[in-house]
Design an enzyme around this catalytic site. Structure first.
Site, short mmCIF file in Angstrom:
data_model
loop_
_atom_site.label_atom_id
_atom_site.label_comp_id
_atom_site.label_asym_id
_atom_site.label_seq_id
_atom_site.Cartn_x
_atom_site.Cartn_y
_atom_site.Cartn_z
N SER A 1 -10.36 -0.11 6.95
CA SER A 1 -9.71 0.05 5.64
C SER A 1 -9.05 -1.19 5.06
O SER A 1 -8.68 -1.19 3.89
CB SER A 1 -8.68 1.17 5.71
OG SER A 1 -9.33 2.42 5.68
N LYS B 1 0.85 -1.20 0.00
CA LYS B 1 0.00 0.00 0.00
C LYS B 1 0.88 1.24 0.00
O LYS B 1 1.94 1.25 0.66
CB LYS B 1 -0.91 -0.04 1.24
CG LYS B 1 -1.99 1.05 1.25
CD LYS B 1 -2.93 0.90 2.46
CE LYS B 1 -3.99 1.99 2.51
NZ LYS B 1 -4.92 1.85 3.64
N SER C 1 -9.94 2.14 2.77
CA SER C 1 -8.98 2.89 1.99
C SER C 1 -7.97 2.04 1.22
O SER C 1 -7.36 2.51 0.28
CB SER C 1 -8.21 3.84 2.90
OG SER C 1 -7.37 3.10 3.79
#
Lengths: 94, 494, 496
Positions: free
Chosen positions: B181, B82, B157
């Site tokens: 998330s 990420k 997210s």
């Protein structure tokens, strides 16, 4: 609670954000409705409740007092929008 | 024949150990897949093909020199990262324009752990800006698409982390979970997503959103891979004062020792009634009910419990998380790194214009909210009150865990929604995390795992929560369920 | 009592001090960067103190230990649990956009410091003992430094940021507003500085800024119970400036009030050249620091056993040491005060006593001679070539008659310059005392022969002239004659 335009501008100033007229309007109404929603918390009696800062409560750990020379300054300076090795630069502060 | 990119980590490991595949073949397969689907999926912000192939070559050399049987579980396997994990020499943006050109001088602890375990980094994954969002639509770099339906969001997210694994563009990915998330995108893309106990995994070198809630975890194709990834990520880090120094059990062994017959016999699984509310999608509700029946057949005793403060989680979260974020994001000032307004008229102009040009509207909204709740005259009414409600929410869970092993809930009230559907209404978007947020407030470990499909072919996930530092338990329950069902074996067809 | 006269009456001044003491740690408060002063710009930085994305703070253990020590030395209550908070504001010397400090739960509270204040104009030029309260002591990090002129090419069109100091640990020590004169403030600060140096917590260097003082000053008419509006004056880097700045600020405030004006609560800066304070911030810059507990750190818990350990490791503090010097060594309070003013001086004194158990003689020598040699510069005590054993050796040589008392001063001054042993100096400089009868008699005879008139007058009964002969011989022998012997022999010769 509903935020006034002055309040929105004051918050933006504290947060160092520059908002357009339209943004002031938009954030004002959005934040107001979020705050209204958030006020559901007022339904609870929390007078005798301890606040929780972290879900896991232990003591902050210590680091021994030993100095170590870091070697990444050169790389960090390369990320600076304005620099003059070995300094970071900003517009003249009066 | 099944393509390499469709396999799990533990399957690839078998191939590597028996020399049926090399790391270079595996990595090449991933990049071929990326070339074919990435234009449609948009999971990545940065691809590092060259260095990944070089890493794979080194991995293969090492395998032939030390012997394939000795390699660690992640050795030679491409794991997506990420884009809020700092990677030395590789651009790290946190999905924001303000860090559009930022090249970190160091690796975060978890990235270093993955590299030390031999993992290969194919690139950096798309995400909501500073992890603020539930649909990945706040990213400066576009919205990743759900591989199960390209018109829908992949969740947020960690949307890129979910989309990439679900699309076969990497085998597992790292995510961060502040209010859901990891779990929400995993549920919406048919993956296993793990949010460990707060303090289980180091946050050092991960761009902070809300420090008391953020936790790092993996997104994988199945529970075994989740255990492998968690094993690699977990552990005390002296660089993170909130990382807890407690032993990490062997999660993989924990799964293997489950009995084949009635694996959940004697288990008490709590079903909180507040998580089955009106307005919830009927198919999600049905899938969760069916999962409960399956768990019962596996020997578990499932019983209804109450978490009475559930409805206060979202408002509590939006006070605490935004307050912390407003301070955490003060360092993005255009001085030492990041976007700076050209030719600022003054210092204040530099601050205000750099930040306003650099941050997107959701981030600005949250900074504003957080600044407000901390400001003079409002601190007690909002921040302190929210911290107190956080105590009540934590105590709800403590009480349930006195008599139960794990808690089972849905992850998301609905399956993946259409791009743009909730984007205009922040409050509606915030409510997508209604089932995941309280877990962060309580600092508990939880995972999301596939438990069904809608008629239109959208994945549905369920959440299993366990006590602090008992990730092993939730993994075992999830593994038992997964062995008895076939949801995790389903792959999106692109 | 210090008061100021105005047209409307007599005013008294109310002073509280906020002191920032840079702690003598090797590394910074929350990262491992060195705290060494004078390194090239930004050399003492790392991702943590540059506040790069993703970094986290970890507390330096020594800092907590130092804070507890300072707490003990000021008789404060030491919190078993204290909390780090963020103070949020934007400035280029503050890389995170917040300063990590302590706010609601500081590590120490409710302390006090007892000081002797010189009373101005007091007839007996005496000192008055006063006790000033300490509200709180807390831990916080220092900010970096902004250069408004480039150190090399001297251009001044930008501001250059040096973050070497960012994250260096500070103790902030906040007094109660209990001081009533510039002398009170100076005495308090001197005592605080002395205490911190004794503890080894701070080097006390005000010029380099390792000890900084801000003064909160207000005035009110004598007899008034309410406090006036206060101002905070910064940039006070010497005792002299503190005294002047407080006096200036009090006078200024009285003038404002007498002209019907209002005091603005504000931060002011002392300009040492103009000897004036001036306003630093405009009102539009109203601050709202939005303090909240730092979520990257957990509470600082100090275990009982550690507190005990620290307590045991505390050095003897100035007041105790002074009392002990008076009782154990029979020194006057005045001498004991001087000897304990600097910890290193007190240590030096006691080291001299190791092989020479005559404290009064050693004290007299240190106060009259040594202090002059080192020019009251504490750092000289360690760097000088003159060591305690030199002192004891030399004083012993006086006692056994090898050298005279006055020669001993020369000997030690020479050791101070050269580091040679007392015997080497005595030999080289020919300072050995002459006690030999024949050598002395030879000199006495010469003087007697050259002074017939004086001899006559002495014999006529002018006894006072004995001193003249002794002095002449001493002069001829460059002071090396054993004075006792000389006296005796001169008497004998003259009466012969």
């Amino acid at each position: 609670m509903s935020l006034t335009k002055e309040q929105v501008l004051k918050i933006a100033d504290l947060a160092r954000l520059d908002l357009s007229e339209a943004e002031v309007e938009k954030y004002g109404s959005q934040l107001s409705s979020i705050l209204k929603y958030v006020e559901t918390l007022n339904q609870l009696d929390v007078s005798s409740i301890e606040p929780t800062a972290h879900a896991v409560s232990v003591a902050t750990p210590f680091r021994e007092d030993v100095a170590v020379q870091d070697e990444t300054l050169e790389k960090s300076l390369r990320n600076a929008p304005d620099q003059e090795v070995p300094f970071f630069k900003v517009p003249k502060v009066l | 024949m099944t393509e390499l990119y469709d396999l799990t980590i533990h399957e690839l490991q078998d191939l590597l150990k028996t020399k049926k595949a090399s790391s270079q073949e595996i990595t090449t397969s991933v990049f071929q897949r990326i070339k074919s689907v990435e234009p449609r999926v948009q999971a990545y912000i940065t691809l590092t093909e060259e260095s990944a192939l070089a890493q794979a070559k080194l991995a293969d050399e090492k395998i032939s020199s030390v012997g394939a049987q000795f390699i660690a579980p992640l050795f030679g396997i491409p794991i997506g990262i990420k884009d809020n994990f700092l990677t030395e020499g590789i651009k790290t943006t946190a999905g924001s324009n303000i860090l559009n050109n930022y090249i970190p001088p160091y690796n975060g602890t978890t990235v270093q752990k993955l590299l030390d375990a031999g993992a290969i980094i194919p690139g950096k994954l798309n995400m909501d800006e500073f992890a603020m969002g539930s649909s990945n639509e706040t990213s400066f770099f576009g919205t990743p698409k759900n591989p199960w339906d390209l018109e829908r969001i992949a969740g947020g997210s960690s949307g890129g982390s979910a989309a990439a694994v679900a699309a076969g563009e990497c085998f597992a990915s790292t995510g961060t979970d502040t209010g859901g998330s990891i779990r929400l995108p995993a549920a919406l893309t048919n993956l296993v997503g793990i949010k460990p106990t707060y303090g289980r995994v180091s946050r050092y070198g991960v761009i902070a959103f809300a420090s008391s809630l953020d936790q790092v975890g993996p997104l994988t194709k199945d529970v075994m891979d989740g255990a492998i990834m968690l094993q690699a990520l977990a552990g005390h880090d002296p660089k993170d004062s909130t990382s807890i120094n407690t032993p990490v059990p062997n999660y993989v062994e924990g799964l293997k020792k489950l009995p084949k017959d009635l694996p959940l016999k004697g288990w008490k699984i709590a079903i909180p009634k507040e998580y089955f509310v009106e307005g919830m999608d009927a198919e999600v509700s049905k899938a969760t009910q069916e999962a409960i029946e399956t768990l019962k057949r596996l020997g578990a005793e499932c019983r209804e419990v109450s978490l009475p403060h559930t409805q206060y989680g979202v408002p509590t979260y939006y006070i605490l998380a935004t307050a912390e974020a407003s301070s955490n994001l003060a360092r993005y000032d255009g001085i030492r790194y990041g976007h700076r307004k050209s030719d600022p008229a003054s210092l204040v102009d530099l601050y205000k214009k750099s930040r306003s040009e650099g941050f997107g509207s959701e981030v600005k909204r949250r900074i504003m909210l957080g600044t407000y709740v901390l400001s003079a005259g409002y601190y007690d009414a909002y921040y302190i009150r929210a911290q107190k409600v956080r105590t009540l929410i934590r105590q709800d869970f403590e009480k349930v865990f006195e008599e139960n092993d794990v808690i089972l809930t849905p992850v998301s009230p609905t399956p993946a929604w259409k791009i743009g559907e909730k984007a205009a209404d922040p409050l509606k978007m915030y409510l997508s995390d209604i089932f995941t947020i309280n877990i962060n407030l309580a600092g508990l470990p939880a995972l999301s795992l596939p438990c069904g499909m809608t008629q239109s072919g959208l994945p549905i996930g369920m959440q299993i929560v366990s006590k602090h530092f008992q990730e092993e338990k939730m993994l075992q329950a999830a593994y038992a369920y997964e062995q008895a069902t076939s949801w995790s074996q389903m792959r999106a067809r692109l | 009592m210090y008061t100021l006269e105005g047209k409307k009456g007599t005013y008294e001044v109310v002073i509280g001090l906020e002191v920032h003491a840079q702690m003598l740690t090797q590394s910074k408060l929350f990262c491992s960067c060195s705290t060494t002063f004078g390194k090239s710009p930004n050399q003492n930085t790392c991702p943590v103190c540059l506040a790069l994305p993703g970094v986290l703070p970890v507390l330096n253990k020594k800092v907590a230990e130092f804070a507890v020590k300072a707490g003990f030395a000021t008789q404060s209550t030491i919190a078993r649990k204290s909390v780090f908070a963020r103070k949020n504001y934007f400035y280029p010397d503050l890389p995170k956009g917040y300063q990590i400090s302590q706010y609601e739960l500081p590590i120490c509270q409710h302390g006090k410091l007892t000081v002797d204040v010189e009373e101005e104009g007091s007839q007996n030029s005496g000192k008055e003992t006063k006790t000033f309260g300490i509200t709180r002591i807390h831990i916080e990090e220092d900010a970096g430094k902004l250069l408004h002129e480039h150190p090399e090419h001297r251009s001044s069109d930008s501001t250059w940021v040096d973050l070497n100091r960012a994250g260096v640990p500070l103790l902030e020590i906040v007094s109660e507003p209990e001081m009533r004169s510039p002398q009170d403030a100076v005495a308090y600060l001197k005592k605080l500085r002395q205490t911190l140096i004794y503890l080894g917590v701070c080097d006390g260097n005000m010029e380099e800024g390792s000890l900084r003082c801000d003064a909160n000053v207000s005035v009110r008419l004598v007899g008034s119970k309410d406090f006036g509006t206060r101002t905070e004056t910064k940039n006070l880097n010497s005792f002299k400036h503190i005294e002047k700045a407080i006096h200036y600020e009090a006078t200024r405030q009285i003038e404002v009030l007498e002209e019907g004006g209002r005091i603005v609560q504000e931060t002011r800066l002392w300009d040492p050249d103009q000897e004036k304070t001036y306003s630093m911030r405009s009102k539009e810059d109203a601050h709202d620091y939005r303090y909240f507990p730092d979520p990257d750190l957990l509470p600082l818990l100090i275990e009982e056993s550690w507190i005990e350990e620290i307590k045991k490791s505390l050095p003897e503090l100035p007041d105790t040491k002074k009392a002990r010097f008076i009782s154990d060594y029979q020194l006057t309070p005045y001498d004991a005060d001087i000897l304990t003013s600097l910890k290193k001086l007190a240590d030096f004194f006691e080291a001299c006593l190791k092989d020479y158990k005559q404290p009064k003689k050693v004290a007299a020598w240190i106060i009259n001679e040594y202090m002059r040699l080192i020019k009251a510069d504490e750092t000289m005590i360690e760097s000088t070539l003159l060591k305690p054993h030199h002192v004891s050796e030399t004083l012993k040589l006086v006692d056994d008659g090898t050298i005279s008392g006055s020669a001993s001063k020369t000997v030690l001054a020479k050791i101070f310059e050269t580091g040679l042993s007392p015997k080497e100096i005595i030999e080289k400089e020919g300072l050995a005392q002459v006690s030999d009868d024949r050598a002395l008699e030879a000199e006495i005879d010469k003087i007697i022969a050259n002074s017939p008139k004086e001899v006559e007058r002495f014999k006529a009964g002018n006894d006072k002239l004995l001193g003249f002969f002794v002095g002449q011989v001493m002069k001829a022998m460059q002071g090396r004659a054993n004075p006792g012997k000389l006296n005796e022999l001169v008497k004998k010769k003259l009466s012969a």
